[in-house]
Design a protein around this motif. Sequence first.
Motif, PDB file in Angstrom:
ATOM      1  N   PRO A  24     -15.195  84.028 -50.938  1.00 18.61           N
ATOM      2  CA  PRO A  24     -13.905  83.348 -50.804  1.00 18.61           C
ATOM      3  C   PRO A  24     -13.047  83.987 -49.714  1.00 18.61           C
ATOM      4  CG  PRO A  24     -14.387  83.850 -53.104  1.00 18.61           C
ATOM      5  CD  PRO A  24     -15.394  84.594 -52.271  1.00 18.61           C
ATOM      6  N   GLY A  25     -12.339  83.157 -48.969  1.00 13.91           N
ATOM      7  CA  GLY A  25     -11.412  83.682 -47.983  1.00 13.91           C
ATOM      8  C   GLY A  25     -11.985  83.880 -46.598  1.00 13.91           C
ATOM      9  N   ILE A  26     -13.308  83.706 -46.425  1.00 13.02           N
ATOM     10  CA  ILE A  26     -13.898  83.869 -45.097  1.00 13.02           C
ATOM     11  C   ILE A  26     -13.598  82.619 -44.266  1.00 13.02           C
ATOM     12  CG2 ILE A  26     -16.072  83.964 -43.821  1.00 13.02           C
ATOM     13  CD1 ILE A  26     -17.157  85.826 -45.818  1.00 13.02           C
ATOM     14  N   PRO A  27     -12.986  82.774 -43.095  1.00 12.66           N
ATOM     15  CA  PRO A  27     -12.655  81.604 -42.265  1.00 12.66           C
ATOM     16  C   PRO A  27     -13.909  80.902 -41.774  1.00 12.66           C
ATOM     17  CG  PRO A  27     -12.224  83.654 -41.082  1.00 12.66           C
ATOM     18  CD  PRO A  27     -12.514  84.037 -42.496  1.00 12.66           C
ATOM     19  N   GLU A  28     -13.764  79.623 -41.484  1.00 15.98           N
ATOM     20  CA  GLU A  28     -14.914  78.800 -41.108  1.00 15.98           C
ATOM     21  C   GLU A  28     -15.578  79.264 -39.823  1.00 15.98           C
ATOM     22  OE1 GLU A  28     -15.975  74.053 -40.449  1.00 15.98           O
ATOM     23  OE2 GLU A  28     -13.965  74.680 -41.114  1.00 15.98           O
ATOM     24  N   GLU A  29     -14.791  79.829 -38.904  1.00 14.07           N
ATOM     25  CA  GLU A  29     -15.379  80.264 -37.636  1.00 14.07           C
ATOM     26  C   GLU A  29     -16.339  81.453 -37.801  1.00 14.07           C
ATOM     27  OE1 GLU A  29     -11.022  81.724 -37.827  1.00 14.07           O
ATOM     28  OE2 GLU A  29     -12.177  79.890 -38.219  1.00 14.07           O
ATOM     29  N   THR A  77     -18.137  82.665 -56.244  1.00 14.29           N
ATOM     30  CA  THR A  77     -18.910  83.878 -55.997  1.00 14.29           C
ATOM     31  C   THR A  77     -20.177  83.504 -55.231  1.00 14.29           C
ATOM     32  OG1 THR A  77     -19.855  85.842 -57.066  1.00 14.29           O
ATOM     33  CG2 THR A  77     -20.141  83.731 -58.196  1.00 14.29           C
ATOM     34  N   LEU A  78     -21.089  84.466 -55.071  1.00 18.66           N
ATOM     35  CA  LEU A  78     -22.250  84.277 -54.197  1.00 18.66           C
ATOM     36  C   LEU A  78     -23.346  83.417 -54.828  1.00 18.66           C
ATOM     37  CD1 LEU A  78     -22.611  87.932 -52.879  1.00 18.66           C
ATOM     38  CD2 LEU A  78     -21.111  86.108 -52.057  1.00 18.66           C
ATOM     39  N   ASP A 128     -12.551  87.467 -53.774  1.00 23.28           N
ATOM     40  CA  ASP A 128     -13.270  87.998 -52.613  1.00 23.28           C
ATOM     41  C   ASP A 128     -13.767  89.416 -52.865  1.00 23.28           C
ATOM     42  OD1 ASP A 128     -10.686  88.885 -52.767  1.00 23.28           O
ATOM     43  OD2 ASP A 128     -10.282  88.818 -50.620  1.00 23.28           O
ATOM     44  N   ILE A 129     -13.004  90.221 -53.620  1.00 24.75           N
ATOM     45  CA  ILE A 129     -13.447  91.566 -53.978  1.00 24.75           C
ATOM     46  C   ILE A 129     -14.624  91.492 -54.945  1.00 24.75           C
ATOM     47  CG2 ILE A 129     -12.788  93.757 -55.031  1.00 24.75           C
ATOM     48  CD1 ILE A 129     -11.454  93.226 -52.353  1.00 24.75           C
ATOM     49  N   THR A 130     -14.537  90.574 -55.896  1.00 18.35           N
ATOM     50  CA  THR A 130     -15.634  90.388 -56.851  1.00 18.35           C
ATOM     51  C   THR A 130     -16.928  90.006 -56.145  1.00 18.35           C
ATOM     52  OG1 THR A 130     -14.069  89.658 -58.551  1.00 18.35           O
ATOM     53  CG2 THR A 130     -16.383  89.115 -58.885  1.00 18.35           C
ATOM     54  N   ALA A 131     -16.824  89.075 -55.176  1.00 22.96           N
ATOM     55  CA  ALA A 131     -18.006  88.644 -54.426  1.00 22.96           C
ATOM     56  C   ALA A 131     -18.596  89.789 -53.610  1.00 22.96           C
ATOM     57  CB  ALA A 131     -17.643  87.475 -53.510  1.00 22.96           C
TER      58      ALA A 131
END
Length: 322
Positions: A16-21, A178-179, A274-277
Amino acid sequence: MTNQTVISELILVGFPGIPEELHNLVSAVMFLVYVFSLTANGCVICLVMLNAYLYQPMYLIIANLATSDLLFDTVTLPKLIARYWFGSSSINFKVCVFQMFCVHYLGSLDSYLLMLMAVDRYVAISQPLRYTLIITNKKIVGICAILWIFVATSTNATISIQASEIVLCGPSGNKINTLFCTHAAISALACTDTTYMRKVAFVSAMVVLLVSLGVILLSYILIIVEISTSSRSENWQKAIYTCTTHLLVVALYYVPRVFVYIVYNIPVIIIKPDITALLLFLYSVIPHMANPIIYFLRTKEIRQTLVKFKRMKHRVGHGLSC
């Protein structure tokens, strides 16, 4: 319930939170991770299976661990790669449940195999003269086969069957943040109260982790006691050389995993998705890459086998060129 839409397709969020680029970069990294894990664990399996010199109890356990790690990565990483590389984020609910079963099944299997490895090391150091009588290839093969079957038919199967009957609600309640699919992620999307089911899954996971970790710690305490009463310096050297390899693997596997399981089930502590992932990636995937490296670097017999294969390949190549 009347205003809720029952859903059968889930959305795998990944990190979560990773930008599309950055999706292409993430997918490339995941692809390299998968290829490396596949190659490294595959090499360990092939070396143990094809070389009679490595057909020994400890290496049979290592081969089983490598097989479990390879299967885990094969079940989880390709879908994660497709999610970032091709934008294929949807996953069928039944497929998600199957992935969940495999994740918990292979994770539990790793715990038992590490426990078996610790017991093997204790017997090897405490009973060196009787080791070949106590620990035989036949016994290890039988124990590993029982573990593969027992773990598959234990609580993991019951929890997975229960999870498959969960009714999920939409439209916003279909995201796996999550992943890959886990019991906690699926049960969080249920329309009904799953508190009891989540407690059963948590207790089951902690029993597997803590029992196996307890046996591992007890084995190494007994090893320390054994070598401390011995006046032979080579016993210390053998114990340190043999056990540090296993302890590195144990630390990589257990420390972050136990931390996440405990913290995740404390209501007052909230971990960002995002930390959990990221933690999930660190304790699920990284050890599968690190284990073959540790064994290659720290295990003399495997290094010697690699050297022999390299020399044999060089001789064959030289003979063909002539």
